[in-house]
Design an enzyme around this catalytic site. Sequence first.
Site, short mmCIF file in Angstrom:
data_model
loop_
_atom_site.label_atom_id
_atom_site.label_comp_id
_atom_site.label_asym_id
_atom_site.label_seq_id
_atom_site.Cartn_x
_atom_site.Cartn_y
_atom_site.Cartn_z
N GLY A 46 27.36 -34.39 98.10
CA GLY A 46 27.93 -34.97 99.50
C GLY A 46 27.25 -36.34 99.42
O GLY A 46 26.03 -36.34 98.92
N GLN A 51 23.61 -44.00 102.91
CA GLN A 51 22.73 -43.76 101.53
C GLN A 51 22.96 -44.94 100.51
O GLN A 51 21.99 -44.92 99.66
CB GLN A 51 22.78 -42.49 100.84
CG GLN A 51 22.53 -41.25 101.85
CD GLN A 51 22.87 -39.84 101.11
OE1 GLN A 51 24.07 -39.20 101.35
NE2 GLN A 51 21.93 -39.26 100.36
N CYS A 92 18.94 -33.62 98.82
CA CYS A 92 19.56 -34.83 99.23
C CYS A 92 19.29 -35.89 98.00
O CYS A 92 18.35 -36.02 97.50
CB CYS A 92 18.77 -35.39 100.45
SG CYS A 92 19.43 -37.06 101.06
N LEU A 93 20.46 -36.61 97.61
CA LEU A 93 20.31 -37.70 96.87
C LEU A 93 19.46 -38.68 97.01
O LEU A 93 18.69 -39.47 96.12
CB LEU A 93 21.71 -38.22 96.29
CG LEU A 93 22.69 -37.24 95.86
CD1 LEU A 93 24.13 -38.02 95.68
CD2 LEU A 93 22.32 -36.83 94.24
N HIS A 134 24.80 -32.14 107.22
CA HIS A 134 23.65 -32.88 106.50
C HIS A 134 24.34 -34.38 106.50
O HIS A 134 23.31 -35.31 106.68
CB HIS A 134 23.33 -32.16 105.29
CG HIS A 134 22.66 -32.98 104.31
ND1 HIS A 134 21.31 -32.57 103.86
CD2 HIS A 134 22.65 -34.25 103.66
CE1 HIS A 134 21.06 -33.57 103.08
NE2 HIS A 134 21.38 -34.64 103.01
N GLU A 135 25.50 -34.56 106.07
CA GLU A 135 25.79 -35.86 105.90
C GLU A 135 26.14 -36.61 107.17
O GLU A 135 25.82 -37.77 107.05
CB GLU A 135 27.25 -35.82 104.93
CG GLU A 135 27.31 -35.40 103.69
CD GLU A 135 25.98 -35.65 102.89
OE1 GLU A 135 25.62 -37.08 102.95
OE2 GLU A 135 25.50 -34.97 101.88
N HIS A 138 23.04 -38.14 108.40
CA HIS A 138 22.72 -39.66 107.62
C HIS A 138 23.18 -40.60 108.61
O HIS A 138 22.55 -41.77 108.80
CB HIS A 138 23.17 -39.81 106.17
CG HIS A 138 22.35 -38.94 105.02
ND1 HIS A 138 21.17 -39.30 104.90
CD2 HIS A 138 22.78 -38.13 104.34
CE1 HIS A 138 20.77 -38.59 103.96
NE2 HIS A 138 21.66 -37.80 103.36
C1 QAP Z 1 23.53 -32.56 100.80
O1 QAP Z 1 23.00 -33.22 98.54
C2 QAP Z 1 23.40 -30.90 100.67
O2 QAP Z 1 17.28 -33.47 94.57
C3 QAP Z 1 24.23 -33.10 99.54
O3 QAP Z 1 17.32 -34.12 92.11
C4 QAP Z 1 22.44 -30.43 99.62
O4 QAP Z 1 24.44 -33.68 96.79
C5 QAP Z 1 24.17 -30.37 101.43
C6 QAP Z 1 20.81 -33.75 94.37
C7 QAP Z 1 22.39 -29.00 99.64
C8 QAP Z 1 24.11 -28.70 101.54
C9 QAP Z 1 23.04 -28.15 100.49
C10 QAP Z 1 19.49 -33.40 94.68
C11 QAP Z 1 20.69 -34.16 93.01
C12 QAP Z 1 22.00 -33.65 95.10
C13 QAP Z 1 18.39 -33.49 93.98
C14 QAP Z 1 23.18 -33.52 97.31
C15 QAP Z 1 18.51 -33.96 92.55
C16 QAP Z 1 19.61 -34.30 92.09
C17 QAP Z 1 21.98 -33.49 96.55
CO CO Z 2 21.39 -36.24 101.98
#
Ligand code: QAP
Ligand code: CO
Length: 180
Positions: A46, A51, A92-93, A134-135, A138
């Site tokens: 997401g 972001q 989170c990215l 979550h999104e 943001h």
């Molecule tokens: C939000 O997050 C989310 O730490 C989206 O090193 C996450 O795509 C919602 C990511 C989990 C629900 C559950 C994170 C990639 C990606 C990192 C993501 C990383 C590389 C996160």
């Molecule tokens: Co995020």
Amino acid sequence: MSILNILRYPDPRLHKIAQPVTAFDARLAKLVADMAETMYDAPGIGLAASQVDVHERVVVIDITEEKNALTAYINPEIIWASDERQVYDEGCLSVPGVYDGVERATRIKVRAFDIKGEQFEQEADGLLAVCIQHEMDHLVGKVFVEYLSPLKRNRIKTRMVKEERGIAREKALRAQGRRF
Ligand code: QAP
Ligand code: CO
């Protein structure tokens, strides 16, 4: 299409409030395509426009393993949320390497527009419900680490700033390497 730069926590621009989209045009389509490419490249499930430093109510999500089910949520609103809540380990990215539990509604109903300006409604539970909430946070300037204790949040902040310095140094060295 292009891969966009993802802002890293604690960048203050992550706390800006996104404005509603008013034109469902080619510019919006390109933004969504670029956000999708950026998310898939990361890789993530997401990404919110905030972001990538675009402060408009645009979210892209694809929680499938095949990465073939992109949904764009333009001007999303949560129109119903269950009283039942659950804790899920989120990442989170914008906060790479950090994962921690956040409590949110287990099930939600969201109303949004697609890139053509067609309104749709979707019921979500499980990972998708977590991801939408979550999104959408943001878009109002909220990063998931703000749900954690001040102690944890400050440790994360310190770690991110240290990492950022390392990244800046690498960038400077690479630039130098090209010049000489
Ligand atoms: C939000 O997050 C989310 O730490 C989206 O090193 C996450 O795509 C919602 C990511 C989990 C629900 C559950 C994170 C990639 C990606 C990192 C993501 C990383 C590389 C996160
Ligand atoms: Co995020």
